[in-house]
Design an enzyme around this catalytic site. Structure first.
Site, PDB file in Angstrom:
ATOM      1  N   HIS A  55      32.560 -11.830  48.496  1.00  0.00           N
ATOM      2  CA  HIS A  55      31.871 -12.665  49.479  1.00  0.00           C
ATOM      3  C   HIS A  55      30.358 -12.479  49.393  1.00  0.00           C
ATOM      4  O   HIS A  55      29.833 -11.403  49.692  1.00  0.00           O
ATOM      5  CB  HIS A  55      32.380 -12.320  50.899  1.00  0.00           C
ATOM      6  N   ASN A  78      30.598 -11.124  58.923  1.00  0.00           N
ATOM      7  CA  ASN A  78      30.824 -12.257  59.821  1.00  0.00           C
ATOM      8  C   ASN A  78      31.493 -11.857  61.124  1.00  0.00           C
ATOM      9  O   ASN A  78      31.314 -12.533  62.144  1.00  0.00           O
ATOM     10  CB  ASN A  78      31.627 -13.349  59.125  1.00  0.00           C
ATOM     11  N   GLU A 124      30.395  -8.569  49.807  1.00  0.00           N
ATOM     12  CA  GLU A 124      31.527  -7.864  50.415  1.00  0.00           C
ATOM     13  C   GLU A 124      32.698  -7.950  49.436  1.00  0.00           C
ATOM     14  O   GLU A 124      33.052  -9.051  48.985  1.00  0.00           O
ATOM     15  CB  GLU A 124      31.937  -8.519  51.739  1.00  0.00           C
ATOM     16  N   SER A 171      34.627 -16.565  53.646  1.00  0.00           N
ATOM     17  CA  SER A 171      33.950 -15.686  54.596  1.00  0.00           C
ATOM     18  C   SER A 171      34.902 -15.216  55.679  1.00  0.00           C
ATOM     19  O   SER A 171      34.529 -14.383  56.482  1.00  0.00           O
ATOM     20  CB  SER A 171      32.748 -16.379  55.230  1.00  0.00           C
TER      21      SER A 171
HETATM   22  N1  CAA Z   1      15.549 -16.568  43.210  1.00  0.00           N
HETATM   23  C1  CAA Z   1      14.856 -15.443  43.496  1.00  0.00           C
HETATM   24  N2  CAA Z   1      14.073 -15.298  44.571  1.00  0.00           N
HETATM   25  C2  CAA Z   1      13.944 -16.353  45.389  1.00  0.00           C
HETATM   26  C3  CAA Z   1      14.616 -17.570  45.144  1.00  0.00           C
HETATM   27  C4  CAA Z   1      15.446 -17.654  43.992  1.00  0.00           C
HETATM   28  N3  CAA Z   1      16.139 -18.747  43.682  1.00  0.00           N
HETATM   29  N4  CAA Z   1      14.323 -18.422  46.137  1.00  0.00           N
HETATM   30  C5  CAA Z   1      13.508 -17.763  46.975  1.00  0.00           C
HETATM   31  N5  CAA Z   1      13.271 -16.514  46.525  1.00  0.00           N
HETATM   32  C6  CAA Z   1      12.469 -15.457  47.149  1.00  0.00           C
HETATM   33  C7  CAA Z   1      11.054 -15.898  47.494  1.00  0.00           C
HETATM   34  O1  CAA Z   1      10.225 -15.716  46.380  1.00  0.00           O
HETATM   35  C8  CAA Z   1      10.687 -14.939  48.613  1.00  0.00           C
HETATM   36  O2  CAA Z   1      10.365 -13.679  48.074  1.00  0.00           O
HETATM   37  P1  CAA Z   1       9.232 -12.728  48.748  1.00  0.00           P
HETATM   38  O3  CAA Z   1       9.790 -12.323  50.076  1.00  0.00           O
HETATM   39  O4  CAA Z   1       9.118 -11.583  47.783  1.00  0.00           O
HETATM   40  O5  CAA Z   1       8.016 -13.575  48.851  1.00  0.00           O
HETATM   41  C9  CAA Z   1      12.010 -14.769  49.355  1.00  0.00           C
HETATM   42  O6  CAA Z   1      13.043 -15.119  48.406  1.00  0.00           O
HETATM   43  C10 CAA Z   1      12.118 -15.674  50.570  1.00  0.00           C
HETATM   44  O7  CAA Z   1      12.051 -17.048  50.151  1.00  0.00           O
HETATM   45  P2  CAA Z   1      11.143 -18.160  50.849  1.00  0.00           P
HETATM   46  O8  CAA Z   1       9.722 -17.678  50.941  1.00  0.00           O
HETATM   47  O9  CAA Z   1      11.397 -19.433  50.141  1.00  0.00           O
HETATM   48  O10 CAA Z   1      11.734 -18.347  52.270  1.00  0.00           O
HETATM   49  P3  CAA Z   1      11.493 -17.567  53.618  1.00  0.00           P
HETATM   50  O11 CAA Z   1      10.508 -16.464  53.517  1.00  0.00           O
HETATM   51  O12 CAA Z   1      11.275 -18.633  54.628  1.00  0.00           O
HETATM   52  O13 CAA Z   1      12.925 -16.895  53.844  1.00  0.00           O
HETATM   53  C11 CAA Z   1      15.285 -16.797  53.964  1.00  0.00           C
HETATM   54  C12 CAA Z   1      14.068 -17.682  53.867  1.00  0.00           C
HETATM   55  C13 CAA Z   1      15.457 -16.036  52.629  1.00  0.00           C
HETATM   56  C14 CAA Z   1      16.478 -17.728  54.145  1.00  0.00           C
HETATM   57  C15 CAA Z   1      15.118 -15.782  55.117  1.00  0.00           C
HETATM   58  O14 CAA Z   1      14.713 -16.449  56.277  1.00  0.00           O
HETATM   59  C16 CAA Z   1      16.373 -15.020  55.397  1.00  0.00           C
HETATM   60  O15 CAA Z   1      16.722 -14.078  54.717  1.00  0.00           O
HETATM   61  N6  CAA Z   1      17.107 -15.459  56.469  1.00  0.00           N
HETATM   62  C17 CAA Z   1      18.361 -14.860  56.854  1.00  0.00           C
HETATM   63  C18 CAA Z   1      19.469 -15.433  56.008  1.00  0.00           C
HETATM   64  C19 CAA Z   1      20.795 -14.845  56.352  1.00  0.00           C
HETATM   65  O16 CAA Z   1      20.978 -14.100  57.298  1.00  0.00           O
HETATM   66  N7  CAA Z   1      21.800 -15.215  55.546  1.00  0.00           N
HETATM   67  C20 CAA Z   1      23.140 -14.778  55.742  1.00  0.00           C
HETATM   68  C21 CAA Z   1      23.909 -15.919  56.312  1.00  0.00           C
HETATM   69  S1  CAA Z   1      25.571 -15.467  56.595  1.00  0.00           S
HETATM   70  C22 CAA Z   1      26.316 -15.869  55.155  1.00  0.00           C
HETATM   71  O17 CAA Z   1      25.791 -16.374  54.228  1.00  0.00           O
HETATM   72  C23 CAA Z   1      27.730 -15.517  55.066  1.00  0.00           C
HETATM   73  C24 CAA Z   1      28.712 -16.471  55.587  1.00  0.00           C
HETATM   74  O18 CAA Z   1      29.830 -16.320  55.190  1.00  0.00           O
HETATM   75  C25 CAA Z   1      28.456 -17.486  56.585  1.00  0.00           C
END
Ligand code: CAA
Length: 286
Positions: free
Chosen positions: A142, A193, A154, A121
């Protein structure tokens, strides 16, 4: 088309398991390499649980789950990458680990036109490419956590990445995995990031200064800006150690104060409070 059917993933933690899952669901044959048997067992559980969650959510049929799982094999020996056309490295965000991983991947992969990709990242791809014998075939791919849910990749080229490598990597991520691909220059933090981490660090500084509670800061961004989760819960999801490593890479590259890690983040990481994966962070998960 990328022509890529055989993929290797090094590391089966949070990111590696998600990457292996999306590659297998897209039809690729995936070999996952972890350092020992218990890491393999944990990785397999992580991947299986995520597939089960997708089935329970109606996102994946039971047969497709089984087919995806059948396309993934696990190994503790890096020689398993010998015939891979694409290897994606997803070991922890620690520069020495990443460089050591790439030396080993480079020695193991035999296909002359194989692409070696890093899920880093924040570490410059040029630095990673330089330890291999084929820097023209090294790119950054990424992914974002959770990988099966978030649509972005990315794509990062170094000064030495060849045009064909870049095009095949793009075709695989966009065509086979159906991810939204954005191009980023080889600068620490790339695009997302470089924007996200200063925001997370600002929220941690707010907690540190006693401006507001973690719950209220998060509620502010969820309810006031429609973010799916607030910055402190997101820090817990990403892992405090990862946020710290990314912040350190950004600070080392740009020397700008907003990239400097707050003392609270360092103390929490030193105390083993790594967020969701350790059970404690800004919130408790036990
Ligand atoms: N395959 C397919 N779909 C899935 C799945 C899987 N394995 N697991 C979950 N889903 C789906 C669920 O069915 C749900 O779909 P709907 O919206 O259509 O109902 C959706 O994904 C969300 O899942 P959950 O209901 O289990 O969870 P949630 O609603 O509480 O959301 C979250 C959780 C997805 C994490 C959400 O809060 C979110 O997007 N948060 C932000 C995450 C983010 O910003 N990530 C980036 C971090 S930075 C990074 O990663 C880079 C780095 O280098 C640090």
């Amino acid at each position: 088309m990328s022509g890529i059917e055989r993929v290797g993933v090094l590391g089966c933690g949070l990111m590696g398991a998600g990457i292996a899952e999306v590659c297998a669901r897209a039809g690729s044959a995936v070999v996952v390499v972890e350092f020992d048997d218990s890491a393999v067992a944990n990785g397999r559980t992580r991947l299986t649980q995520s597939l089960d969650k997708a089935v329970a959510a109606g996102k994946l049929g039971g047969e497709d789950r089984d087919a995806a799982l059948a396309r993934v094999s696990f190994s503790t020996g890096i020689e398993a990458f010998a015939d891979r056309q694409l290897v994606i490295e997803a070991v922890p965000e620690i520069p020495e680990l990443k460089l050591a991983a790439f030396r080993r991947i480079d020695a193991a992969v035999r296909a002359p036109d194989a692409i070696l990709a890093s899920n880093t990242s924040s570490i410059p791809i040029s630095r990673i490419a330089a330890v291999t014998s084929r820097p023209g075939q090294v790119v950054g791919l990424h992914f974002f956590n959770p990988v099966p849910v978030l649509n972005l990749v990315e794509l990062v080229s170094s000064l030495l990445t060849g045009a064909e490598t870049l095009e095949r990597a793009r075709d695989y991520a966009a065509g086979t995995l159906r991810k939204k691909v954005i191009y980023a220059k080889d600068r620490a933090g790339f695009v997302v990031n470089a924007l996200l981490v200063p925001y997370l660090l600002s929220a941690i500084r707010m907690v540190e200064a006693g401006h507001a509670s973690a719950a209220d800061i998060d509620a502010g961004m969820v309810n006031g800006c429609a973010h799916p989760m607030g910055p402190l819960r997101l820090t817990d999801l990403v892992g405090l150690d990862t946020v710290l490593h990314v912040a350190n890479s950004l600070y080392e590259e740009f020397k700008e104060p907003h990239y400097a890690a707050p003392a609270l983040l360092m103390r929490m990481v030193e105390s083993g409070m790594l967020g969701r994966k350790s059970g404690h962070g800004f919130y408790n998960y036990e």
